[in-house]
Design an enzyme around this catalytic site. Structure first.
Site, PDB file in Angstrom:
ATOM      1  N   GLY A 162      -1.272 -15.411  -4.019  1.00 50.19           N
ATOM      2  CA  GLY A 162      -1.110 -13.798  -3.198  1.00 50.19           C
ATOM      3  C   GLY A 162      -2.143 -12.629  -2.512  1.00 50.19           C
ATOM      4  O   GLY A 162      -2.261 -12.161  -1.256  1.00 50.19           O
ATOM      5  N   VAL A 198       0.642  -0.668   0.196  1.00 54.19           N
ATOM      6  CA  VAL A 198       0.269   0.059   0.110  1.00 54.19           C
ATOM      7  C   VAL A 198       0.965   1.088   0.074  1.00 54.19           C
ATOM      8  O   VAL A 198       0.573   1.841  -0.780  1.00 54.19           O
ATOM      9  CB  VAL A 198      -0.531  -0.018   1.365  1.00 54.19           C
ATOM     10  CG1 VAL A 198      -1.853   1.024   1.350  1.00 54.19           C
ATOM     11  CG2 VAL A 198      -2.128  -1.322   1.050  1.00 54.19           C
ATOM     12  N   GLU A 255     -10.333   7.029   6.091  1.00 55.54           N
ATOM     13  CA  GLU A 255     -10.792   5.648   4.705  1.00 55.54           C
ATOM     14  C   GLU A 255     -10.283   4.366   3.918  1.00 55.54           C
ATOM     15  O   GLU A 255     -10.377   3.186   3.653  1.00 55.54           O
ATOM     16  CB  GLU A 255     -10.713   6.744   3.987  1.00 55.54           C
ATOM     17  CG  GLU A 255     -11.137   6.445   2.564  1.00 55.54           C
ATOM     18  CD  GLU A 255     -13.172   6.134   2.805  1.00 55.54           C
ATOM     19  OE1 GLU A 255     -13.501   4.760   3.169  1.00 55.54           O
ATOM     20  OE2 GLU A 255     -13.306   7.388   2.699  1.00 55.54           O
ATOM     21  N   LYS A 311     -13.173  -4.151  11.033  1.00 51.40           N
ATOM     22  CA  LYS A 311     -13.754  -2.650   9.757  1.00 51.40           C
ATOM     23  C   LYS A 311     -14.973  -2.848  10.423  1.00 51.40           C
ATOM     24  O   LYS A 311     -15.490  -1.927   9.971  1.00 51.40           O
ATOM     25  CB  LYS A 311     -13.471  -3.099   8.636  1.00 51.40           C
ATOM     26  CG  LYS A 311     -12.282  -3.762   7.815  1.00 51.40           C
ATOM     27  CD  LYS A 311     -12.401  -4.256   6.829  1.00 51.40           C
ATOM     28  CE  LYS A 311     -10.967  -4.239   5.709  1.00 51.40           C
ATOM     29  NZ  LYS A 311     -10.704  -6.054   4.806  1.00 51.40           N
ATOM     30  N   ASP A 358      -9.716  -9.346  10.690  1.00 53.66           N
ATOM     31  CA  ASP A 358      -9.803  -8.338   9.816  1.00 53.66           C
ATOM     32  C   ASP A 358     -11.548  -7.922   9.533  1.00 53.66           C
ATOM     33  O   ASP A 358     -11.969  -6.812   9.503  1.00 53.66           O
ATOM     34  CB  ASP A 358      -8.865  -8.514   8.426  1.00 53.66           C
ATOM     35  CG  ASP A 358      -9.095  -8.012   7.550  1.00 53.66           C
ATOM     36  OD1 ASP A 358      -8.699  -7.134   7.768  1.00 53.66           O
ATOM     37  OD2 ASP A 358     -10.420  -7.577   6.863  1.00 53.66           O
ATOM     38  N   GLU A 367      -2.603 -14.642   3.181  1.00 54.03           N
ATOM     39  CA  GLU A 367      -1.147 -15.086   3.856  1.00 54.03           C
ATOM     40  C   GLU A 367      -1.097 -15.721   4.229  1.00 54.03           C
ATOM     41  O   GLU A 367      -1.887 -17.034   4.368  1.00 54.03           O
ATOM     42  CB  GLU A 367      -1.328 -13.604   4.946  1.00 54.03           C
ATOM     43  CG  GLU A 367      -2.059 -12.422   5.535  1.00 54.03           C
ATOM     44  CD  GLU A 367      -0.772 -11.772   5.267  1.00 54.03           C
ATOM     45  OE1 GLU A 367       0.350 -12.316   5.022  1.00 54.03           O
ATOM     46  OE2 GLU A 367      -1.292 -10.670   4.851  1.00 54.03           O
ATOM     47  N   GLY A 385      -5.392  -4.027  -2.596  1.00 55.14           N
ATOM     48  CA  GLY A 385      -4.845  -3.973  -3.334  1.00 55.14           C
ATOM     49  C   GLY A 385      -3.700  -2.299  -2.995  1.00 55.14           C
ATOM     50  O   GLY A 385      -4.500  -1.905  -2.458  1.00 55.14           O
ATOM     51  N   GLY A 410     -10.859  -0.354   0.870  1.00 53.85           N
ATOM     52  CA  GLY A 410      -9.970  -0.258   0.021  1.00 53.85           C
ATOM     53  C   GLY A 410     -10.388   1.140  -0.417  1.00 53.85           C
ATOM     54  O   GLY A 410     -10.330   1.882   0.016  1.00 53.85           O
TER      55      GLY A 410
END
Lengths: 427, 427
Positions: A187, A14, A129, A205, A201, A190, A302, A134
């Protein structure tokens, strides 16, 4: 023209994407936003990596102190991930009066109160954000797009790894283990996939998004969480035959009874806009009391999509001198007058294995009846080799605790029946 | 707590919804936005209607002068529609230093330059989220959510009336005329449906959205526009058999070659997120150079969804003292260095009627070949009673002007073939 100096902490996926967007669009932002955004400094221990990205040697800082003491740095972008170092660096930046833009969902979920306090004390901005979904501007939408509404419901597919795995399982009929391996090879997952596949995760969020949507701190600890590692190819196939797609959903609801927050796999009826959100795409389906249903859809991860969210925050910070924080209440835990609902309502899908004997079905349906669970659909499948019969049941909306009690009762029916799977259904 | 006085011009559907949202959420906005928003005045000639909504008599103004001279009014909401009176009232409000929030797409499309000039002169705000796509925060997203991106493409279903009619035609196989009548009966279409069905409404919105997305004024006059009144049930059925759904699309693209803006019916491949946007729902599918694909979906019209956009703008105006305008260039027409592309690229669907004679197909395909049009799919249908054969052709991506030339040539093939329908295809 206003000049804004940026420092990037961490040039991983990132951070690299953010560096690339900022350097390639400098003239574009001058022209369209009337602001000159310059990367003044990066913090990256792997100097080779920084140089490979084209960062001049004199812009590679050796430690956080160099950055927070640099008067040319106005905005610090934290994209190193993890909690301990990130927290220390972000606090150092805020305490030095720098505005911070972060993509760190775990950090923000756990320490928003501490970070916001530091930001307010110094009148520094704090933007996040990129921590959720993403490049999809869900946080800006909650703050500035649908803020006229009381949000009653928010259902999200907000983890790309699990959505990729479930899409593959659905399309190929393969097992969870096979699809996880494929995701790791590409990919998307993990080496240790726990944070994604067990729903951590998504829960970080959901904590952030539901705190914004419901105007109160919704701590991680209040979120019911169940991952996808127990999902079988059979369940996905049977659900599909009944007209459902399996998704890992993050659900937040608010009603008179309180706030309900949960992350778990669930079947979504085909035709629902969320059912066709596939692969690593993400979406959030909101319901507001005035706006009705709104859905935002896009890439949840991404380098460039997440970089887009970070740079959009940077531009917002550079062009707004007010509204620098969220509307989180500045607390570590939930408000004492916020109620949380754990016995939530849902429809359910259940797979049972039963002995092929007369009267069994009557005993099972009697248990359901006793717990006020009514059946929408019952599918008896061909008997297995051991003579046992798989049974798939979909219920009307009922309550979580009723289902748990019914399952315990059925499992205790003297070995004649066993509940193998319980999955929730969004109708 | 900051107090903000609002005046509403017009208590029609959207004005009534806005009044209702503001009065019912006053305490909610005090609590969540730290602002006290009070409706100070309404302008509605039908005083009965105002009283039926619960507006106290002393808050019903008799003329615009009362409102613009009222020091308690900070924000004027224009929801009367039409252009002449709306323009006069909005200018009067801006000239008096009031911030304006409008849902008027035609006004904003045609006079944004004049309104923005007046607003800037007085340092008044000017907001227009409600002018496009109802409650969906597409304008806020373009301004503050994906502004880090160069937007390369924007494809929208941004007119609810036509989407309702096309959805009904698709689901019921009925004719355009029948579905239009049904839409009129249900209040989805006006008695004179021209503005919707001929694409004017969508073109006003596309002008506004593409001006924001492409950072230059895109005037209405530059938009290629074709409505849905010529669409037949046969085309919808044949398209569906080929895997496409017909939608009225508003398309804006930007590339090295220039800006391309068009409103027309088009087939969308099933599986594309826009293909499942049905009934009166709207959606905008954006592509940015960093964020990739993003879609926003929701209700494009209605009292409360559009009211949600208006009230979100009011709250934004009340809580931001900067960033009050769009990034429109302040001109009536296009910049002289902005290039527009009229010979755009697209795939095409064509329906022909041909004589059932040997050699005809060869002559038709030869015409396509000469114009560099290659065919993806050709479907010959059973002959009609008059012995003529309907032929459906889908092409690869080619150019609009090549298709027009080929169609003219085929129609000139001495009465042996006629092109009945040309529709564009989004792949």
């Amino acid at each position: 023209m206003k000049k804004v100096g940026v420092a990037i902490l961490g040039l991983g996926v990132v951070g690299g994407g953010t560096y690339q967007i900022l350097t390639q669009h400098r003239e574009f932002y001058q022209r369209t936003q009337n602001v000159d955004i310059v990367v003044e400094s990066v913090l990256e221990l792997n100097r080779e990596r920084a140089r490979a990205l084209g960062v001049p040697s004199d812009k590679i800082a050796s430690n956080i102190a160099e950055i927070v003491s640099d008067p040319d740095v106005n905005i610090v972008v934290e994209v190193i991930g993890g909690v301990d170092a990130a927290r220390e660096y972000v606090l150092a930046a805020l305490n030095a009066g720098k505005t911070v833009v972060t993509s760190n969902k775990e950090l923000f979920c756990k320490y928003s109160h501490e970070l916001e306090r530091a930001a307010k004390r110094q009148n520094a901005g704090l933007y996040f954000e990129a921590s959720c979904v993403g490049g999809v501007p869900i946080i800006r939408t909650l703050l500035d797009g649908v803020q006229a509404n009381e949000i009653t419901s928010m259902i999200g597919i907000i983890n790309g790894t699990t959505n990729y795995i479930l899409t593959r399982m659905n399309e190929e009929g393969s097992s969870y283990e096979e699809c996880l391996k494929e995701a790791q090879r590409l990919g998307y997952a993990e080496a240790d996939p726990t944070a994604d596949v067990e729903g951590y995760d998504a829960a970080y969020k959901l904590s952030i998004l539901s705190s914004l949507a419901f105007h109160t701190k919704v701590p991680f600890s209040k979120i019911f969480r169940e991952g996808i590692s127990g999902v079988s190819a059979e369940d996905i196939a049977d659900g599909r035959a009944l007209g459902y797609m399996l998704k890992l959903l993050a659900i937040g609801k608010q009603s008179e009874a309180g706030i309900e927050v949960r992350v778990h796999p669930a079947f979504v009826r085909k035709g629902h806009p969320l059912a066709s959100v596939n692969d690593s795409f993400n979406a959030v389906f909101l319901t507001g009391d005035s706006v009705g249903d709104v859905m935002l859809y896009g890439r949840g991860a991404g380098a460039l999509p997440t970089g887009s969210a970070i740079v959009s925050d940077i531009i917002y910070a550079a062009t707004h001198t007010e509204n620098k924080y969220s509307t989180f209440k500045n607390t570590a835990g939930a408000d004492k007058d916020t109620k949380f609902v754990s016995d939530f309502k849902s429809a359910y899908y259940m797979r049972l294995t039963v002995e092929d004997r007369p009267g069994i079905l009557a005993r099972i349906t009697a248990v359901f009846g006793k717990h006020n669970i009514s059946i929408v659909e019952l599918m008896q499948k061909p008997a297995c080799e051991d003579g046992k019969v798989p049974l798939v049941i979909v219920t009307h909306e009922t309550r979580e605790l009723s289902v748990r009690a019914a399952v315990a009762r059925i499992n205790a029916l003297e070995g004649v029946a066993h509940v193998d799977t319980v999955l929730r259904v969004v109708t």
